[in-house]
Write a protein that holds these residues in place. Structure first.
Motif, PDB file in Angstrom:
ATOM      1  N   HIS A 269     -19.938  35.086 -36.242  1.00 45.05           N
ATOM      2  CA  HIS A 269     -18.797  35.819 -35.091  1.00 45.05           C
ATOM      3  C   HIS A 269     -17.677  36.696 -35.797  1.00 45.05           C
ATOM      4  CE1 HIS A 269     -17.525  34.725 -30.658  1.00 45.05           C
ATOM      5  NE2 HIS A 269     -17.772  36.099 -30.894  1.00 45.05           N
ATOM      6  N   ASP A 270     -17.447  36.274 -36.953  1.00 42.86           N
ATOM      7  CA  ASP A 270     -16.119  36.719 -37.534  1.00 42.86           C
ATOM      8  C   ASP A 270     -16.775  38.133 -38.363  1.00 42.86           C
ATOM      9  OD1 ASP A 270     -17.418  35.930 -40.030  1.00 42.86           O
ATOM     10  OD2 ASP A 270     -15.720  34.836 -40.364  1.00 42.86           O
ATOM     11  N   GLY A 271     -17.998  38.667 -38.240  1.00 42.78           N
ATOM     12  CA  GLY A 271     -18.872  39.695 -38.844  1.00 42.78           C
ATOM     13  C   GLY A 271     -19.372  39.486 -40.244  1.00 42.78           C
ATOM     14  N   THR A 272     -19.134  38.258 -40.691  1.00 43.63           N
ATOM     15  CA  THR A 272     -20.037  38.018 -42.070  1.00 43.63           C
ATOM     16  C   THR A 272     -21.226  38.158 -41.962  1.00 43.63           C
ATOM     17  OG1 THR A 272     -18.095  36.550 -42.740  1.00 43.63           O
ATOM     18  CG2 THR A 272     -20.015  36.315 -43.855  1.00 43.63           C
ATOM     19  N   VAL A 273     -21.948  38.750 -42.894  1.00 41.40           N
ATOM     20  CA  VAL A 273     -23.317  38.823 -43.054  1.00 41.40           C
ATOM     21  C   VAL A 273     -23.840  38.080 -44.099  1.00 41.40           C
ATOM     22  CG1 VAL A 273     -25.434  40.461 -43.093  1.00 41.40           C
ATOM     23  CG2 VAL A 273     -23.573  41.346 -41.747  1.00 41.40           C
ATOM     24  N   ARG A 274     -24.818  37.484 -43.808  1.00 44.99           N
ATOM     25  CA  ARG A 274     -25.521  36.599 -44.956  1.00 44.99           C
ATOM     26  C   ARG A 274     -26.800  36.712 -45.001  1.00 44.99           C
ATOM     27  NH1 ARG A 274     -21.120  33.283 -43.430  1.00 44.99           N
ATOM     28  NH2 ARG A 274     -19.896  32.485 -45.226  1.00 44.99           N
ATOM     29  N   VAL A 275     -27.498  36.604 -46.207  1.00 44.23           N
ATOM     30  CA  VAL A 275     -28.987  36.487 -46.648  1.00 44.23           C
ATOM     31  C   VAL A 275     -28.984  35.070 -47.298  1.00 44.23           C
ATOM     32  CG1 VAL A 275     -31.062  37.214 -47.570  1.00 44.23           C
ATOM     33  CG2 VAL A 275     -29.280  38.898 -46.812  1.00 44.23           C
ATOM     34  N   GLY A 276     -29.801  34.233 -46.611  1.00 45.65           N
ATOM     35  CA  GLY A 276     -30.009  32.814 -47.320  1.00 45.65           C
ATOM     36  C   GLY A 276     -31.345  32.355 -47.151  1.00 45.65           C
ATOM     37  N   ARG A 277     -31.590  31.104 -48.034  1.00 44.70           N
ATOM     38  CA  ARG A 277     -32.874  30.297 -47.732  1.00 44.70           C
ATOM     39  C   ARG A 277     -32.593  28.983 -47.071  1.00 44.70           C
ATOM     40  NH1 ARG A 277     -36.481  27.666 -52.362  1.00 44.70           N
ATOM     41  NH2 ARG A 277     -38.328  27.291 -50.876  1.00 44.70           N
ATOM     42  N   TYR A 278     -32.986  28.945 -45.930  1.00 44.38           N
ATOM     43  CA  TYR A 278     -32.640  27.589 -45.263  1.00 44.38           C
ATOM     44  C   TYR A 278     -33.932  26.617 -45.653  1.00 44.38           C
ATOM     45  CZ  TYR A 278     -31.008  24.445 -41.621  1.00 44.38           C
ATOM     46  OH  TYR A 278     -30.266  23.455 -41.079  1.00 44.38           O
ATOM     47  N   TYR A 279     -33.431  25.725 -46.615  1.00 38.65           N
ATOM     48  CA  TYR A 279     -34.482  24.885 -47.227  1.00 38.65           C
ATOM     49  C   TYR A 279     -34.198  23.174 -46.986  1.00 38.65           C
ATOM     50  CZ  TYR A 279     -37.903  23.470 -50.734  1.00 38.65           C
ATOM     51  OH  TYR A 279     -38.770  22.752 -51.542  1.00 38.65           O
ATOM     52  N   PHE A 280     -34.899  22.505 -46.298  1.00 36.52           N
ATOM     53  CA  PHE A 280     -34.681  21.088 -45.861  1.00 36.52           C
ATOM     54  C   PHE A 280     -33.479  20.900 -45.292  1.00 36.52           C
ATOM     55  CE2 PHE A 280     -38.517  20.702 -48.554  1.00 36.52           C
ATOM     56  CZ  PHE A 280     -39.202  19.765 -47.819  1.00 36.52           C
ATOM     57  N   GLY A 281     -32.874  21.801 -44.348  1.00 39.26           N
ATOM     58  CA  GLY A 281     -31.814  21.667 -43.809  1.00 39.26           C
ATOM     59  C   GLY A 281     -30.449  22.061 -44.671  1.00 39.26           C
ATOM     60  N   VAL A 282     -30.547  22.725 -45.823  1.00 36.02           N
ATOM     61  CA  VAL A 282     -29.420  23.000 -46.542  1.00 36.02           C
ATOM     62  C   VAL A 282     -29.588  24.543 -46.889  1.00 36.02           C
ATOM     63  CG1 VAL A 282     -28.538  22.967 -48.934  1.00 36.02           C
ATOM     64  CG2 VAL A 282     -29.487  20.969 -47.782  1.00 36.02           C
ATOM     65  N   TRP A 283     -28.578  25.385 -46.616  1.00 43.20           N
ATOM     66  CA  TRP A 283     -28.264  26.786 -46.548  1.00 43.20           C
ATOM     67  C   TRP A 283     -28.114  27.181 -48.201  1.00 43.20           C
ATOM     68  CZ3 TRP A 283     -29.196  31.061 -43.301  1.00 43.20           C
ATOM     69  CH2 TRP A 283     -28.842  32.176 -43.734  1.00 43.20           C
TER      70      TRP A 283
END
Length: 215
Positions: free
Chosen positions: A124-138
């Protein structure tokens, strides 16, 4: 034929060629692999309602809503589709209904299972992320980038391009956000994603989702 007459003829041909209109070739429209405007339930997205969190169609507004009341609560939905593109252009429009500054919406670009997926998100604040969501952990796969976005009720367009050489490019609201290479990408399914913030509470409306061959 005299040289003078030949010169006049050549001049006339060159002038005619200069005056003739030129036409740009008609651009080839992208090959659409998947499209859903959420006006019907034909694509059978994963739905649920747990009270504290829900994924449901909003028939009045032709969108798919992802909402949660608890803090740091992740939701995702994938369609009933066997499409696993190795390269793609992906686009969706998302409107904020509610959400704290660190609440995020996004797209799953490589869904292997409920415990393993690659996700692109916009907070919502405009931060763009690329991540792996693995077993509930980003896990961030690159440094987050902060954009200045209009977070009113107007939908934000998220554009993602993934090429055959595994380069990922991201644009949000027409602004370039990130470009990176995902060396370990494995073609999987795709989907929608939302993650509530530290204070809890998120409600986002997804509209006009498209996957097409990259241009």
């Amino acid at each position: 034929m005299s040289i003078f007459r030949l010169s006049i003829m050549l001049f006339g041909l060159l002038t005619l060629a200069h005056l003739m209109p030129t036409y740009d070739p008609t651009p080839t429209p992208p090959v659409v692999l998947y499209r859903d405007d959420f006006s019907t339930r034909a694509d059978r997205w994963r739905l649920f309602d747990l009270g504290k969190a829900a994924i449901a169609y909003d028939n009045a507004n032709s969108d798919l809503r992802l909402s949660a009341k608890a803090a740091h609560y992740a939701l995702w939905s994938v369609p009933d589709a066997e499409l696993k593109p190795v390269a793609f252009d992906m686009r969706v429009q998302v409107a904020w209904i509610t959400g704290d500054a660190d609440a995020q919406f996004g797209l799953v670009i490589d869904y292997q299972s409920d415990t393993d997926m690659l996700v692109v998100t916009v907070a919502h604040d405009g931060t763009v992320r690329v991540g792996r969501y693995y077993f509930g952990v980003w896990q961030d796969l690159s440094a987050p980038v902060r954009l200045t976005l209009d977070n009113s009720t107007a939908p934000i367009t998220l554009d993602i391009r993934f090429s055959t050489d595994h380069h990922l490019s991201i644009m949000a609201a027409g602004q370039a956000a990130q470009t990176l290479k995902l060396d370990h990408y494995k073609a999987g399914n795709f989907g929608l994603f939302a993650l509530s913030g530290a204070q809890g509470g998120i409600n986002v409306a997804f509209q006009n989702f498209t996957v097409s061959e990259p241009q």
